[in-house]
Design an enzyme around this catalytic site. Structure first.
Site, short mmCIF file in Angstrom:
data_model
loop_
_atom_site.label_atom_id
_atom_site.label_comp_id
_atom_site.label_asym_id
_atom_site.label_seq_id
_atom_site.Cartn_x
_atom_site.Cartn_y
_atom_site.Cartn_z
N LYS A 105 -35.14 -0.97 7.69
CA LYS A 105 -35.18 -1.39 6.28
C LYS A 105 -36.11 -0.47 5.49
CE LYS A 105 -33.99 -6.15 7.43
NZ LYS A 105 -34.49 -7.49 7.83
N ASP B 279 -33.57 -12.27 0.42
CA ASP B 279 -32.72 -12.69 1.53
C ASP B 279 -31.75 -13.79 1.10
OD1 ASP B 279 -32.60 -11.41 3.92
OD2 ASP B 279 -34.12 -12.63 4.93
N GLN C 283 -39.50 -11.53 7.85
CA GLN C 283 -38.65 -11.13 8.99
C GLN C 283 -38.67 -12.23 10.06
OE1 GLN C 283 -36.78 -8.16 9.27
NE2 GLN C 283 -35.93 -9.17 11.06
#
Lengths: 298, 298
Positions: free
Chosen positions: A53, A120, A97
């Site tokens: 990422k 997200d 995460q």
């Protein structure tokens, strides 16, 4: 042979489009987009994902605010980290995460993220916005599937779609996005009776069951669009091998039947990462009154 | 003949159960549950609905905080009213009666309601909670349908369910609730191709299309459970008549085919009102650490 829905190529293309948008908007915004990834502990897969990422951010011109905290970090410290990032005007997107070390309450942490920075798309408010058809960051994997279908020119209106799997990460938001594109959507899951018959009725099949090789030729009617969200590493055949990657679909059996098929790897996976970048650049553009970013990709 | 899913009788039964719960909890709570209904302007149907809700509150022992504001009330005044009710410790539930007069932003007002007092279950946060399978007030009409099915002992696991209509008030939350009960759910809508064939595949059909008499015998396979959410007043046949009420389903054609059928009126309608009371009493019980109210009705 099924046409290949090449997520790797599309992700690279979208990165170029994003990079151009970021460059063009820098003057008006006065700063680049910022993405904060919070990583806790030492999950090895997470280390790889986070590094990917960050590299992708670099290519597009997004500034990374990486936070790597030790495995024994307590809830309160993480909440404070999130609150600081919520207030930080250089941060457009915050990503926690997963998985988190045991003992941490992931749901409470997710709820603490400013919904407008929840790149997200997993905050309940953003899921509710999706359900209501309102604007807000969209869950990356299903949004990536939608982008793949859209750029391939696959019409969805009136199509019978079956989503196999009802996770909050993929299946549920996937079904809602397909429905908003006017498909007639069914969600199948572990309690579904006669799954294979349901699959054969579908014109578009999105398989997100998390079970390696679950479906093959027996589940596909000729001409079906098949999207395989699964990604699994098969057991190594020989010492020293890493084992091949495979999806939830037995691709070899399906590629002569399907009209379109996402490969594994190189299909949905790269799209998930690029949609995170899309969400971040969108948040940045919105907060600086720039033109909407890739509005055609919902 | 189809068994009649009698919402009027079940609503009366649930009111008795709620009344007993309120009476039993009064000592510990120190006050009755409170429901605030905000009505703006002079929509005649709203006047009837609000009066019905207040009478039902009275039967159960819920205190009503009715607010009737003139049609020209501005957004700011209504926002203040909502904020006061959010802070009022005697108010467990807040309901904004729709439709609102033109010029008011209903979405912004809905967003201003404390999600934990949103007894209509329409705040995006509560829709997101529903999607995530988390606790929170549930949208009243689909929750009422679930209660009807549950108390009639209709098993849902693995059943093929079709929801016709995808409104945020009924269709969407209905599909999610059925899915959480492990049905295999399809949502049909105006873009669905061959709606009748989709209907005939269903073992449970929930019709919430808002179109009088949309479906009849041609849409029902023998043994289907049919839930009719529509309610419409037919044109009067003679002067002085009020016109009969009918649903989205042509009941006369269906009752020999269906295994169960909700009548109109007296089916889903009374359940919607009683679920508003259930949501209010639940919020009250939660904030006073009383036992969960009717937990088996999700």
């Amino acid at each position: 042979m099924a046409l290949r829905l090449d997520g790797k190529a599309l992700a690279a293309q979208l990165e170029r489009e994003l990079e151009a948008r970021v460059r063009a908007g820098l003057g008006q915004a006065g700063r680049p987009p910022g993405l904060a990834v919070i990583r806790v502990g030492h999950d090895p897969a997470s280390a790889v994902y986070v590094a990917n990422k960050e590299r992708a951010c670099g290519r597009v011109g997004i500034r990374s605010f990486a936070t790597h905290q030790p495995a024994d970090t307590d809830q309160q410290t993480l909440l404070k980290t999130i609150q600081q990032l919520n207030r930080n005007p250089a941060v457009d997107g915050i990503l926690l995460q997963l998985p988190l070390p045991r003992g941490l309450d992931g749901r409470a942490l997710l709820l603490a993220i400013d919904p407008d920075k929840d790149v997200d798309g997993l905050h309940p408010l953003n899921l509710g916005r999706l359900l209501r058809g309102e604007q807000g960051p969209r869950s990356c994997t299903p949004a990536g599937v939608m982008a793949l279908l859209q750029r391939a020119g696959i019409a969805l209106e009136g199509k019978r779609a079956l989503v196999v799997g009802r996770s909050i990460l993929v299946g549920q938001p996937m079904a809602l996005m397909l429905q908003q594109a006017n498909a007639t959507v069914t969600v199948a899951h572990s309690c579904t009776v006669d799954l294979l018959a349901r699959c054969r009725e579908a014109e578009l099949l999105v398989v997100a069951a998390g079970r390696p090789g679950l479906l093959g030729a027996e589940a596909i009617s000729p001409g079906t669009v098949v999207v395989d969200v699964g990604i699994h590493r098969q057991p190594a055949q020989r010492e020293g091998d890493r084992g091949r990657l495979c999806g939830d679909v037995r691709a070899g059996e399906v590629e002569t039947l399907a009209s379109h098929l996402t490969p594994v790897p190189g299909g949905v996976g790269p799209m998930t990462v690029v949609m995170l970048l899309v969400n971040t650049v969108r948040c940045w553009a919105r907060s600086h009154a720039l033109d909407p970013v890739l509005p055609e990709l919902h």
